[in-house]
Enzyme design. Structure first.
Site, PDB file in Angstrom:
ATOM      1  N   GLN A  12       3.701  43.183 108.865  1.00 59.06           N
ATOM      2  CA  GLN A  12       2.052  43.598 108.001  1.00 59.06           C
ATOM      3  C   GLN A  12       2.739  43.310 106.529  1.00 59.06           C
ATOM      4  OE1 GLN A  12       1.580  48.196 107.130  1.00 59.06           O
ATOM      5  NE2 GLN A  12      -0.135  47.260 106.003  1.00 59.06           N
ATOM      6  N   TYR A 139      11.755  58.030 113.475  1.00 62.84           N
ATOM      7  CA  TYR A 139      11.843  56.907 112.820  1.00 62.84           C
ATOM      8  C   TYR A 139      12.579  57.190 111.369  1.00 62.84           C
ATOM      9  CZ  TYR A 139       9.684  54.015 109.273  1.00 62.84           C
ATOM     10  OH  TYR A 139       8.713  52.980 108.355  1.00 62.84           O
TER      11      TYR A 139
END
Ligand code: NAD
Ligand code: AKB
Length: 311
Positions: A12, A139
């Site tokens: 992205q 994460y």
């Protein structure tokens, strides 16, 4: 002058960062690399698994690379499904590249962090640069420990590594890669296609967000700032927007009046609940002049325009 390597160039951010670097520096100075070879590249492209350290070192040498943007990672939702793979990719690729810099093989590097470095005990509104960091996602743990490694390599070995804590990024060029903030991109596609979207976050779940042109500009402004202005060597808070699914739906409805939104929260709600709702980015503003350009209305208008034109 050496070349600039972007690892994770098909993602992205990488898609737009590569295009902007080619525009600013020229195609002959930029090399793009990704596991995924799909699509065209505006510059030289290498199929690369960054975890193959021999191959990565070879590409640095072969292309005379002196600056690296290390974007390959597993994002928050995917990382919860593959915790050990996320730990390995997100941490070991960073440590490998920091070592390359320590050995003088590259001069400068960029590694993105995230609002995921914060956790349930962090103040949620206008989250300060320096506060409680207790991430409780795979994460977030990789991003926070990565930040500390960046600062360690800077302080101990003088490695010029720079980083931003991106909020959720909204863009129309490449799809998002498995994060908790992905709903804020999906909603535009579904609004134009089906005039209906079911959000996986609750209607009042506020998160910090940023339009991709602002994120690319922030990245390049940080990388181009004189080293002495980059005072934070963990990672900078950068803010732009903060909205809930209900608020972005209302912004879209101003352009598509019959658009409807529904809500079906899933496991990503727990991740969102542990993150800030908005970000205090005064350190970035003070140190290197950060200022976002897009608000919710202008971002929404630009997203819908570009997606309707098939961009
Ligand atoms: P993405 O998932 O869209 O792109 C990652 C790219 O890395 C993909 O093209 C993938 O094929 C590639 N990749 C994965 N494993 C690889 C490997 N072993 N070797 C080489 N390439 C590999 O991610 P993105 O949204 O572009 O994010 C880039 C970075 O920015 C990540 O570190 C992410 O944590 C961070 N970030 C992103 C956001 C966001 O909202 N997009 C927010 C905060 C931080
Ligand atoms: C995600 O949702 O995982 C990313 C991020 C905010 O880091 N977009």
């Amino acid at each position: 002058m050496g070349k600039i390597l972007i690892i994770g160039s098909k993602g992205q951010i990488g898609t737009e960062l590569t295009a902007e670097l080619v525009k600013r520096k020229g195609a002959d100075r930029v090399v793009a690399a990704d596991l995924n070879p799909a699509g065209d590249s505006p510059c030289a492209f290498e199929v690369l698994d960054v975890m193959d350290f021999e191959a990565t070192a070879h590409i640095l040498k072969q292309h005379d690379v002196d600056e690296v943007y290390l974007l390959a990672a597993l994002l928050s939702a995917t990382a919860e499904k593959h915790p050990l793979k996320a730990r390995q990719l997100n941490m070991e690729s960073l440590l490998f590249m920091l070592e390359q810099a320590r050995e003088g093989k590259i001069k400068k590097m960029y590694w993105p962090s995230s609002i995921a470095v914060f956790g349930p005990s962090t103040p949620r509104v206008n989250t300060p640069q320096f506060t409680v960091n207790d991430p409780n996602t795979v994460y977030g743990i990789t991003k926070y420990s990565g930040e500390l490694w960046c600062r360690y390599y800077f302080e101990k070995f003088g490695v010029d590594v720079r980083s931003l804590r991106y909020p959720g990024l909204i863009s129309y060029t490449a799809p998002p890669g498995g994060g908790t903030t992905d709903y804020a991109v999906e909603i535009f596609h579904e609004a134009l296609k089906n005039k209906r979207y079911t959000s996986f976050l609750k209607e009042d779940s506020a998160l910090p967000m940023m339009y991709m042109p602002d994120a690319i500009r922030a990245t390049l402004e940080l990388m181009e700032a004189p080293a002495e202005q980059v005072k934070i060597r963990t990672s900078y808070n950068v803010g732009a927007l903060s909205f809930t699914p209900r608020e972005i739906a209302a912004a879209i409805k101003r352009h598509i009046p019959d658009f409807e939104i529904g809500y079906q929260p899933d496991f990503r709600q727990t991740i969102a609940d542990s993150w800030p709702a908005s970000i205090d980015d005064s350190e970035a503003r003070k140190d290197w002049g950060w200022k976002p350009a897009y608000d919710l209305a202008s971002m929404t208008e630009d997203m819908l325009k570009n997606l309707s034109e098939g961009k």
